[in-house]
Design an enzyme around this catalytic site. Sequence first.
Site, PDB file in Angstrom:
ATOM      1  CG  ASN A  74      -1.773  -1.178   1.287  1.00  0.00           C
ATOM      2  OD1 ASN A  74      -2.104  -1.404   0.085  1.00  0.00           O
ATOM      3  ND2 ASN A  74      -2.092  -1.700   2.384  1.00  0.00           N
ATOM      4  CD  GLN A 125       2.725   3.642   3.144  1.00  0.00           C
ATOM      5  OE1 GLN A 125       2.641   4.231   2.202  1.00  0.00           O
ATOM      6  NE2 GLN A 125       3.817   3.204   3.606  1.00  0.00           N
ATOM      7  CG  HIS A 153       4.222  -2.264   5.589  1.00  0.00           C
ATOM      8  ND1 HIS A 153       4.186  -0.759   5.708  1.00  0.00           N
ATOM      9  CD2 HIS A 153       2.926  -2.542   5.621  1.00  0.00           C
ATOM     10  CE1 HIS A 153       2.996  -0.534   5.836  1.00  0.00           C
ATOM     11  NE2 HIS A 153       2.093  -1.416   5.835  1.00  0.00           N
ATOM     12  CG  HIS A 175       0.196  -6.054   3.858  1.00  0.00           C
ATOM     13  ND1 HIS A 175      -0.593  -6.166   5.182  1.00  0.00           N
ATOM     14  CD2 HIS A 175       0.380  -4.897   3.382  1.00  0.00           C
ATOM     15  CE1 HIS A 175      -0.601  -4.745   5.436  1.00  0.00           C
ATOM     16  NE2 HIS A 175      -0.119  -3.793   4.514  1.00  0.00           N
TER      17      HIS A 175
END
Length: 114
Positions: free
Chosen positions: A87, A94, A100, A102
């Site tokens: 995101n 986000q 990051h 997922h």
Amino acid sequence: MTDCLFCKIVSGDVPAEIVREGARVIAFRDINPQAPTHVLVIPREHHPTAAGLAAADPGLLGELVGEAHRVAEDEGIAGTGYRLVFNTGAQAGQTVFHVHAHVLGGRGLNWPPG
């Protein structure tokens, strides 16, 4: 970044259920899982977004994606399929501005998401 949640996880100041870690990347379970397997994979170094990381260190972005696949293998979802999501920005969902990925799997994931 002193106020970044994920930097605090990297430093050990905030606990997390670590599932894999290497010299430059760490993976831990999401505290609000959206699938039976929901693991976050992050670089130890702070970069706010995937695009920013790609511009600054494309090799590290490659390591992050490779580590995400190893998480999927360890979790037993690599063969049946998994979703890898980045995101980028508040409009995309986000909420922690430390890049990051997922890793989601363990159930059917519909398309389109959201």
